[in-house]
Each structure stands twice: as C-alpha cells, then as structure tokens.
Design an enzyme around this catalytic site. Structure first.
Site: not given
Ligand SMILES: [Mg+2]
Length: 340
Positions: A120, A149, A179, A203, A227, A250
C-alpha cells in the site's frame, strides 16, 4: 502493427516533483505474431521515458520495418523505452498465447505462481496521525507492507510520520520513498533515524545521478533502494556501482517485460533484490508488470497496486488487489478477461 492512442484520467492526480499528473496518455498496440494477436502498451512518462511524441515516432518507424527486424534491437534498450515496451509486450503476449501459456511462464518463470504481494502507499502530505491511520487501514486490508512517501517536509517531520506508523502497527513492513528529494546531509540524518525504526528500505534518497553518494548510505542498518536512477542509468551500471541493496524495476522505463525479467536476474546474481512497479499505466502494461513480478522467485512486495487512480481503464482489471496481493492471471497471454 496497429496502434490506438488513449488517455486515462487519474483521480487523485499523481504528485510529482514536476507538478501533478492528471492523465496518462499512451498507445495500445496490437501485433500479429506466431499466428496470434498480441497486446502491448506504450505509456511514456516524460522524465522517466521518452516523450509521447518521440514514442509515437519510434512506433511509426518500427511499424515501417517490423516485418524484417528484431524490434528490440531496432529500437535499442533505453532511448525509447516505452515504445519498446509496447512492441516487446505485444510480441511476448502473442508468443505466450500461441504456446497457451500465461505470460509469466512464457517470459521464463519456471514455476507456478498464484499471487504476488503488493505494498500500500501513503502520500507525502499526511500528518503523523493521518499516516498512522493509513497504516492501520493497510494492515487491516491485509497488505504486508506500506510505502510512506517522504521528502516534501523536513527530515525530522518525516521521521515522526514513520515513527507514528511504527507505533500504530506491528505486523506491517514499512518502506520509505524520498523520490530523490534529499541532500546528502538530509539523507545521512534520515537513514540513521529510519534504521532505528526497522524500515525495510529507503528508496531513492538522493537525486538519480548520485550513485556513489547513494552507495555510501548502504550498510547503516537500513537497505537502500534505487528507482529514478534506473531512468538515467543502465541496470548493469547501477549494479556495477554497488549503489543499492534493492532495485525498483519498472518495465515501462526499462524497455519491456523481457528487459525487466533479465534485469531481475542480473540483480539476483549481484546479490541485489529486485522489486517490480509500474509508472501508473493502463491495464495492459500493469498486468504485464504483474507477470514480470511472477517470474521472480520470492520477490518482495511489489508496487503494483496502481489501478485505483485510473478513472476508466482500457479494459476490466483481471488482477485486482485483494488481501494485500494480486492473483496472477493463469489464462494464456496476459490473461485479460476482456481485451480492449
Ligand atoms: Mg519510487
């Protein structure tokens, strides 16, 4: 090859550093191959893949020479990854359907897989109390893991949000995604604080090009994942740089499900854990990503619960999230119940 343009509205919009994304635009591809029709999807995301226009031009070029060429080699692996993804997926799906195999078996998955666990996600804009509430909801819904996040407020505030989650739930894994928002100094403080909170991984703590500095964050009590860096660097270069413990693969960014499966094997060979996620794509690419994840033995929870944002998808979802996991379609090809 036929291609059909589509636009998928997102609600809520996808928050990014470049502003909110309110729709995802791309191309649904059909390719006749091996006596079957295969479905593919190219949904470029500027900043991660080529632009929509470059993708369209690449698909047009590919269509012009398709009969004679290996599509993957013709397009290259990284210059136009979304275009290559669509074509590679369509060919792979046609081959899987011709062999009467589910896509993941045709892609090299060598054992039956019923389900892929998913995480989630809670956005960066929630208070500690709201974040804790979302964690309780995720745990009650059966998710094994929550991604929090971070990066839009101070490191200390974000650590408080993660601490609130840890205090609220006991069985839920927690991962944090910055991010690329932090400086080295912020990342240093965050990693030390998050290691004490038993976070599974952090991440993209630093901007995508800071591979060496990211590698320096490893071994301090919490795994480091990358990522965004894979949109700028080849998987092999990231592995050679010893920059991460986990790579988020991805397929749309890497250039196709076949490339993602190969990248996962490269990760495992290097002692790095692969995780699969989407770029918030339509049902064709999202389901393909589920199949990619199903080829990876003992894969950690994946970032595949991205259907909810799509207001009206290309076709019904054959792989909805239930009890924190996605049931892998076992019918031939992608296993879409209804083909768009
Ligand atoms: Mg991420």
């Amino acid at each position: 090859m036929d291609r059909e343009r589509f636009v998928l509205a997102l609600d809520p919009p996808l928050a990014t550093a470049a502003g909110p994304i309110r729709e995802r635009e791309g191309f649904l591809l059909t390719v006749d191959h091996a006596g079957m029709t295969g479905l593919g999807e190219s949904t470029p995301l500027a900043g991660w893949t080529e632009s929509l226009q470059t993708c369209r031009e690449a698909l047009d070029r590919a269509a012009a020479v398709a009969a004679a060429l290996d599509w993957g080699v013709a397009l290259g692996k990284t210059a136009v990854p979304a275009a290559r993804h669509g074509l590679s997926l369509a060919l792979a799906e046609a081959r899987a359907r011709a062999a009467d195999d589910p896509l993941y078996r045709s892609l090299g998955g060598n054992r039956h897989v019923e389900r892929v666990a998913v995480n989630a996600t809670v956005g960066a804009d929630t208070s500690p109390a709201e974040t804790a509430e979302r964690a309780r909801m995720a745990q009650d819904a059966g998710f094994p893991c929550l991604k929090v996040k971070v990066g839009t407020r101070s490191v200390e505030d974000d650590v408080e949000r993660v601490r609130a989650v840890r205090d609220a739930v006991d069985e839920l894994g927690v991962r944090v995604d910055a991010n690329g928002a932090w400086t080295v100094d912020q990342a240093d403080r965050a990693v030390d604080a998050l290691a004490a909170l038993a976070v599974d991984y952090v991440e993209q703590p630093l901007p995508r090009d800071r591979l060496a500095a990211t590698g320096d964050l490893r071994g301090r009590g919490v795994d480091i994942a990358l990522d965004e860096s894979l949109a700028a660097h080849a998987v092999t270069d990231v592995l050679d740089a010893d920059a991460a413990d986990v790579l988020v693969l991805k397929p749309m960014v890497l250039g196709g499900p076949d490339v993602a499966v190969a990248a996962a094997a490269d990760c495992r060979a290097a002692g790095v854990d692969p995780v699969v996620s989407t770029t918030v794509d339509g049902v064709v690419a999202r389901t393909a990503a589920v199949h990619v994840a199903a080829t990876i033995p003992d894969v950690r929870p994946c970032g595949l619960a991205t259907a909810d944002r799509i207001v009206e998808d290309l076709a019904p979802d054959p792989a909805p999230v239930s009890d924190g996991a996605i049931a892998v379609p076992q019918a031939a090809g992608l296993g879409l119940g209804e083909r768009p």
